[in-house]
Enzyme design. Structure first.
Site, PDB file in Angstrom:
ATOM      1  N   ARG A  23     -45.826 146.536 176.408  1.00  0.00           N
ATOM      2  CA  ARG A  23     -45.763 146.542 177.873  1.00  0.00           C
ATOM      3  C   ARG A  23     -45.700 147.965 178.429  1.00  0.00           C
ATOM      4  O   ARG A  23     -46.209 148.222 179.514  1.00  0.00           O
ATOM      5  CB  ARG A  23     -44.564 145.730 178.343  1.00  0.00           C
ATOM      6  CG  ARG A  23     -44.844 144.241 178.257  1.00  0.00           C
ATOM      7  CD  ARG A  23     -43.673 143.416 178.677  1.00  0.00           C
ATOM      8  NE  ARG A  23     -44.082 142.053 178.959  1.00  0.00           N
ATOM      9  CZ  ARG A  23     -43.240 141.027 179.046  1.00  0.00           C
ATOM     10  NH1 ARG A  23     -41.947 141.216 178.877  1.00  0.00           N
ATOM     11  NH2 ARG A  23     -43.700 139.826 179.309  1.00  0.00           N
ATOM     12  N   LYS A  53     -40.371 125.546 173.013  1.00  0.00           N
ATOM     13  CA  LYS A  53     -39.991 124.397 173.828  1.00  0.00           C
ATOM     14  C   LYS A  53     -41.144 123.827 174.622  1.00  0.00           C
ATOM     15  O   LYS A  53     -41.815 124.519 175.375  1.00  0.00           O
ATOM     16  CB  LYS A  53     -38.903 124.816 174.810  1.00  0.00           C
ATOM     17  CG  LYS A  53     -37.574 125.079 174.147  1.00  0.00           C
ATOM     18  CD  LYS A  53     -36.535 125.289 175.214  1.00  0.00           C
ATOM     19  CE  LYS A  53     -35.149 125.464 174.608  1.00  0.00           C
ATOM     20  NZ  LYS A  53     -34.243 126.043 175.611  1.00  0.00           N
ATOM     21  N   GLY A  80     -45.269 136.689 175.712  1.00  0.00           N
ATOM     22  CA  GLY A  80     -44.658 137.860 175.092  1.00  0.00           C
ATOM     23  C   GLY A  80     -44.581 137.740 173.581  1.00  0.00           C
ATOM     24  O   GLY A  80     -44.932 138.682 172.857  1.00  0.00           O
ATOM     25  N   GLY A 115     -44.683 134.017 181.260  1.00  0.00           N
ATOM     26  CA  GLY A 115     -44.366 133.108 182.359  1.00  0.00           C
ATOM     27  C   GLY A 115     -45.346 133.244 183.509  1.00  0.00           C
ATOM     28  O   GLY A 115     -45.778 132.246 184.097  1.00  0.00           O
TER      29      GLY A 115
HETATM   30  P1  ADP Z   1     -44.501 133.072 174.120  1.00  0.00           P
HETATM   31  O1  ADP Z   1     -43.450 134.127 174.367  1.00  0.00           O
HETATM   32  O2  ADP Z   1     -45.696 133.620 173.422  1.00  0.00           O
HETATM   33  O3  ADP Z   1     -44.829 132.316 175.364  1.00  0.00           O
HETATM   34  P2  ADP Z   1     -42.542 131.148 173.324  1.00  0.00           P
HETATM   35  O4  ADP Z   1     -41.482 132.017 173.908  1.00  0.00           O
HETATM   36  O5  ADP Z   1     -42.867 129.901 174.022  1.00  0.00           O
HETATM   37  O6  ADP Z   1     -43.873 132.009 173.105  1.00  0.00           O
HETATM   38  O7  ADP Z   1     -42.139 130.738 171.841  1.00  0.00           O
HETATM   39  C1  ADP Z   1     -41.882 131.681 170.850  1.00  0.00           C
HETATM   40  C2  ADP Z   1     -40.873 131.188 169.863  1.00  0.00           C
HETATM   41  O8  ADP Z   1     -41.210 129.922 169.341  1.00  0.00           O
HETATM   42  C3  ADP Z   1     -40.773 132.125 168.686  1.00  0.00           C
HETATM   43  O9  ADP Z   1     -39.523 132.775 168.706  1.00  0.00           O
HETATM   44  C4  ADP Z   1     -40.915 131.192 167.483  1.00  0.00           C
HETATM   45  O10 ADP Z   1     -40.002 131.487 166.436  1.00  0.00           O
HETATM   46  C5  ADP Z   1     -40.625 129.836 168.067  1.00  0.00           C
HETATM   47  N1  ADP Z   1     -41.192 128.755 167.251  1.00  0.00           N
HETATM   48  C6  ADP Z   1     -42.474 128.548 166.956  1.00  0.00           C
HETATM   49  N2  ADP Z   1     -42.608 127.500 166.122  1.00  0.00           N
HETATM   50  C7  ADP Z   1     -41.368 127.035 165.886  1.00  0.00           C
HETATM   51  C8  ADP Z   1     -40.848 125.947 165.097  1.00  0.00           C
HETATM   52  N3  ADP Z   1     -41.647 125.169 164.377  1.00  0.00           N
HETATM   53  N4  ADP Z   1     -39.515 125.766 165.093  1.00  0.00           N
HETATM   54  C9  ADP Z   1     -38.706 126.572 165.815  1.00  0.00           C
HETATM   55  N5  ADP Z   1     -39.142 127.585 166.585  1.00  0.00           N
HETATM   56  C10 ADP Z   1     -40.462 127.824 166.619  1.00  0.00           C
HETATM   57 MG    MG Z   2     -41.308 133.966 174.638  1.00  0.00          MG
END
Ligand code: ADP
Ligand code: MG
Length: 398
Positions: A37, A202, A355, A379
């Protein structure tokens, strides 16, 4: 509607320009993790400084919740920013107080200052318009012009994002302009097949975007932690895997909607099932429909990696948000790597948002130039794709 750009601001030489950047990087004990960033913020700041402006950068870091907390200081960021800009960055130890005013007063043409973490002030994030407005007045008083460039924060109705540009002549910086161009391409008339890959922890974070995308995409690939709520909604047991019981009804609705709209909804067919949530956890690939009760899925399995890659191979447009597994643990980073490599191999217009997804790409040592665009805002891009109005963009449009 269109946003004015820095060039529309006219001659900025000698003018004090407040630039809202997104410098919200991972920081541990004063050491910056992924500095993507900061790097993305450099061109706009350098452009203004090259034009002779007195550049006052402001940004937030983490969630200090309106209090001065030294562990959230932007001081380490000021140093890194200076290295990346190739010019000195004067650091103000407060946001709108004595230090900020003195630092700004001392700025010469073409020089750059960074203010301390905006979120040390409660007014920055306040829901109370008057409290936010009062802080915005003080921030705006530091400058004559405003440039919005913190794309990762434009979905926030915060003082520095939303209220200050209403008080100063304003323009969008190059980063925001580039991000919006890409998002317009995704929401306008994307080349087809249009494939979206969603992962991350989530499903509740992504409900809005799924609902909106079901009417737009040809194919929706679901991996990561959120896949287990989909598998459960289809009637499968998921062991100790991440599961959001309260989202099951909603997810069942999505599955029906996808079928109705002829969207190809692609779920994992196998997963890496681990004995515990740990980097060295014992694990094996199992069918997604037969996850043992005492195991949790921490990554997509090898057959799923192939399946997802094949579903990406003929895509013309791809948006990817959210890692396919717990990529922070090397043993469970393979699924994320496979999807990233499939995007790199594809001729499609490929966009990475989020992120953690962007950080994963860099952590895995993949070539960032292999993607058409890596967004700095998770987001913010999701809310844009949901069709929401983003406060920090709409104020730049008038
Ligand atoms: P982004 O920041 O790219 O939008 P998110 O914040 O939604 O992504 O999700 C990232 C997190 O999801 C990571 O910390 C990763 O460890 C977690 N994650 C991915 N797959 C799993 C899983 N099967 N079980 C638990 N956590 C997971
Ligand atoms: Mg994230």
């Amino acid at each position: 509607m269109s946003m004015s750009t820095i060039d529309d601001l006219g001659d900025v030489r000698g003018k004090r320009v407040l630039v809202r950047s997104d410098l919200n990087v991972p920081l541990q004990d004063g050491v910056i993790g992924d500095d993507g960033r900061i790097r993305a913020s450099v061109p706009t700041i350098n452009k203004l400084a090259d034009k002779g402006a007195r550049v006052i950068v402001c940004a937030h870091l983490g969630r200090p919740k309106g209090q001065v907390k030294p562990e959230f200081s932007l001081a380490p960021v000021a140093e890194r920013l200076g290295e990346l800009l190739g010019r000195e960055v004067r650091f103000a130890t407060d946001t709108v107080g004595d230090s900020a005013r003195a630092t700004v007063d001392a700025l010469q043409d073409g020089e750059v200052a960074l203010l301390e973490n905006l979120r040390f002030e409660a007014g920055e994030t306040s829901k109370d318009d008057a409290e936010r407005g009062e802080f915005a007045d003080r921030l705006a008083a530091l400058a004559e012009l405003y440039v919005g460039d913190g794309f990762g924060a434009v979905h926030r109705k915060h003082a520095s994002v939303y209220d200050v540009p209403q008080r100063l002549p304003h323009a969008a910086g190059g980063l925001i302009a580039a991000e919006v161009d890409v998002l317009r391409r995704l929401t306008g008339d994307p080349a087809r097949p249009y494939v979206v890959v969603l992962g991350g922890a989530k499903v509740s974070d992504k409900l809005g975007v799924i609902a909106n995308l079901l009417g737009k995409v040809d194919r929706l690939i679901i991996g990561g932690g959120m896949a287990y709520t989909f598998l459960k909604a289809q009637g499968h047991e998921v062991g100790k895997s991440l599961l959001q019981e309260d989202q099951l009804d909603q997810v069942r609705g999505f599955i029906e909607e996808a079928a109705k709209r002829d969207v190809d909804l692609v779920l994992p067919v196998d997963v890496l099932a681990a004995t515990e949530f740990a980097p060295d956890a014992e694990h094996e690939a199992v069918e997604a429909t037969a996850i043992p009760a005492d195991r949790e899925g921490l990554d997509i399995g090898p057959r799923t990696r192939e399946l997802f890659a094949s579903k990406l191979a003929d895509a013309a447009t791809v948006f990817w948000n959210g890692p396919m597994g717990v990529f922070e643990f090397d043993a469970f980073a393979g699924g994320t790597r496979a999807v990233a490599e499939a995007l790199i191999a594809s001729d499609a217009f490929t966009v990475v948002g989020g992120g953690d997804s962007a950080a994963a790409v860099r952590k895995l040592g993949l070539d960032e130039d292999g993607f058409s665009h890596i967004s700095t805002g998770g987001g913010a891009s999701l809310e844009y794709l949901e069709g929401k109005t983003l406060p920090g963009l709409s104020v730049l449009e008038d």
